[in-house]
Design a protein around this motif. Structure first.
Motif, PDB file in Angstrom:
ATOM      1  N   VAL A  26       0.872  -1.356   0.000  1.00  0.00           N
ATOM      2  CA  VAL A  26      -0.036   0.036  -0.055  1.00  0.00           C
ATOM      3  C   VAL A  26       0.841   1.075   0.126  1.00  0.00           C
ATOM      4  O   VAL A  26       0.488   2.205  -0.799  1.00  0.00           O
ATOM      5  CB  VAL A  26      -0.947  -0.012   1.006  1.00  0.00           C
ATOM      6  CG1 VAL A  26      -1.675   1.234   1.436  1.00  0.00           C
ATOM      7  CG2 VAL A  26      -1.954  -0.943   0.983  1.00  0.00           C
ATOM      8  N   SER A  27       1.743   1.252   0.742  1.00  0.00           N
ATOM      9  CA  SER A  27       2.830   2.450   0.897  1.00  0.00           C
ATOM     10  C   SER A  27       3.302   2.657  -0.344  1.00  0.00           C
ATOM     11  O   SER A  27       3.815   3.843  -0.885  1.00  0.00           O
ATOM     12  CB  SER A  27       3.727   2.163   1.880  1.00  0.00           C
ATOM     13  OG  SER A  27       3.503   2.280   3.159  1.00  0.00           O
ATOM     14  N   ASP A  28       3.970   1.426  -0.954  1.00  0.00           N
ATOM     15  CA  ASP A  28       4.345   1.706  -2.421  1.00  0.00           C
ATOM     16  C   ASP A  28       3.813   2.000  -3.434  1.00  0.00           C
ATOM     17  O   ASP A  28       3.921   2.882  -4.273  1.00  0.00           O
ATOM     18  CB  ASP A  28       5.093   0.249  -2.894  1.00  0.00           C
ATOM     19  CG  ASP A  28       6.373  -0.288  -2.151  1.00  0.00           C
ATOM     20  OD1 ASP A  28       6.893   0.643  -1.379  1.00  0.00           O
ATOM     21  OD2 ASP A  28       6.617  -1.567  -2.132  1.00  0.00           O
ATOM     22  N   ALA A  29       2.409   1.753  -3.318  1.00  0.00           N
ATOM     23  CA  ALA A  29       1.262   2.140  -4.480  1.00  0.00           C
ATOM     24  C   ALA A  29       1.145   3.828  -4.309  1.00  0.00           C
ATOM     25  O   ALA A  29       0.942   4.303  -5.252  1.00  0.00           O
ATOM     26  CB  ALA A  29       0.120   1.430  -4.361  1.00  0.00           C
ATOM     27  N   GLY A  72       2.337   9.451  -6.939  1.00  0.00           N
ATOM     28  CA  GLY A  72       3.125  10.555  -7.221  1.00  0.00           C
ATOM     29  C   GLY A  72       2.149  11.847  -6.517  1.00  0.00           C
ATOM     30  O   GLY A  72       2.647  13.090  -6.935  1.00  0.00           O
ATOM     31  N   THR A  73       1.149  11.469  -6.032  1.00  0.00           N
ATOM     32  CA  THR A  73       0.281  12.541  -5.347  1.00  0.00           C
ATOM     33  C   THR A  73       0.870  12.764  -3.808  1.00  0.00           C
ATOM     34  O   THR A  73       1.189  11.857  -3.224  1.00  0.00           O
ATOM     35  CB  THR A  73      -1.174  12.325  -5.421  1.00  0.00           C
ATOM     36  OG1 THR A  73      -1.289  11.059  -4.541  1.00  0.00           O
ATOM     37  CG2 THR A  73      -1.637  12.154  -6.703  1.00  0.00           C
ATOM     38  N   ILE A  99      -6.004   7.939   3.105  1.00  0.00           N
ATOM     39  CA  ILE A  99      -6.305   6.944   2.229  1.00  0.00           C
ATOM     40  C   ILE A  99      -5.172   5.524   2.631  1.00  0.00           C
ATOM     41  O   ILE A  99      -5.388   4.336   3.054  1.00  0.00           O
ATOM     42  CB  ILE A  99      -6.362   6.849   1.048  1.00  0.00           C
ATOM     43  CG1 ILE A  99      -7.789   7.657   0.732  1.00  0.00           C
ATOM     44  CG2 ILE A  99      -6.614   5.380   0.151  1.00  0.00           C
ATOM     45  CD1 ILE A  99      -7.974   7.959  -0.669  1.00  0.00           C
ATOM     46  N   GLU A 100      -3.987   6.079   2.579  1.00  0.00           N
ATOM     47  CA  GLU A 100      -2.739   5.050   2.961  1.00  0.00           C
ATOM     48  C   GLU A 100      -2.918   4.562   4.357  1.00  0.00           C
ATOM     49  O   GLU A 100      -2.771   3.386   4.454  1.00  0.00           O
ATOM     50  CB  GLU A 100      -1.448   5.937   2.618  1.00  0.00           C
ATOM     51  CG  GLU A 100      -0.294   4.895   3.077  1.00  0.00           C
ATOM     52  CD  GLU A 100       1.220   5.775   2.822  1.00  0.00           C
ATOM     53  OE1 GLU A 100       2.006   5.133   3.206  1.00  0.00           O
ATOM     54  OE2 GLU A 100       1.021   7.071   2.436  1.00  0.00           O
TER      55      GLU A 100
END
Length: 191
Positions: A88-91, A96-97, A105-106
């Motif tokens: 999730v962190s990588d996504a 880039g936001t 959300i993260e």
């Protein structure tokens, strides 16, 4: 009325009518039966009243093995959930936001995955505890195992289609522990 009349109920009995009147002698080689009820079959060692099973029944052994398998599945699920937290962190980093909503959300996604992982570890611990308690546990262990099997089935519904295996294991655990030989094992008197 004469004594020789076979239809005379007050006459002398005619010949031997087997099974009528007093018990007859059993033929040679056949054990003598008591008067009235037939003799009960021999009691298996440990399964009769007031004795108890001397060895864990096969169904209970199978349920114990299934509890170990479910514990392994739960641990694997917890590892996958913890690995999903880093995914999730990588996504989010790759998106880039930098908006505050993205961070919320993260954190929400990580929180859900952490909750699922901890819940899986709790269920794995419960499964291990029940599996270890099968050998010496009483009726409370049996009841807890049946309830745990129901929770396994419920959890499997949320994991479909892979949860079919979990549902099958939960149903089998319930059936094997709830059978009469399982009940006799858990309700046996202890020294």
């Amino acid at each position: 009325m004469s004594f020789g009349d076979p239809n005379n109920p007050y006459g002398q009995p005619q010949g031997g009518q087997p099974g009528y009147g007093y018990p007859q002698q059993a033929p040679q080689g056949v054990p003598q039966q008591g008067y009235g009820y037939p003799q009960a079959p021999p009691v298996q060692p440990g399964y009769g009243f007031p004795g108890a099973p001397v060895e864990m029944p096969g169904g209970v052994k199978a349920a114990r093995v299934m509890l170990w398998v479910v514990a392994a599945f739960q641990i694997i699920g917890a590892i996958i959930a913890f690995a999903g937290m880093s995914a999730v962190s990588d996504a989010v980093d790759n998106a880039g936001t930098t908006a505050a909503d993205t961070e919320t959300i993260e954190n929400f996604g990580k929180g859900i995955l952490a909750f699922v992982a901890v819940l899986a570890l709790i269920f794995a611990g419960l499964s291990v505890a029940l599996a270890l308690k099968m050998k010496s546990g009483g009726n409370a262990t049996r009841v807890c195992t049946i309830v745990y099997g129901a929770f396994i089935c419920l959890g499997g519904i949320f994991q479909l289609p892979l949860g079919i295996v979990t549902i099958a294991l939960g149903v089998l655990i319930i059936v094997f522990v709830a059978k009469s030989d399982g009940a006799a094992w858990f309700q046996r008197p202890r020294a």
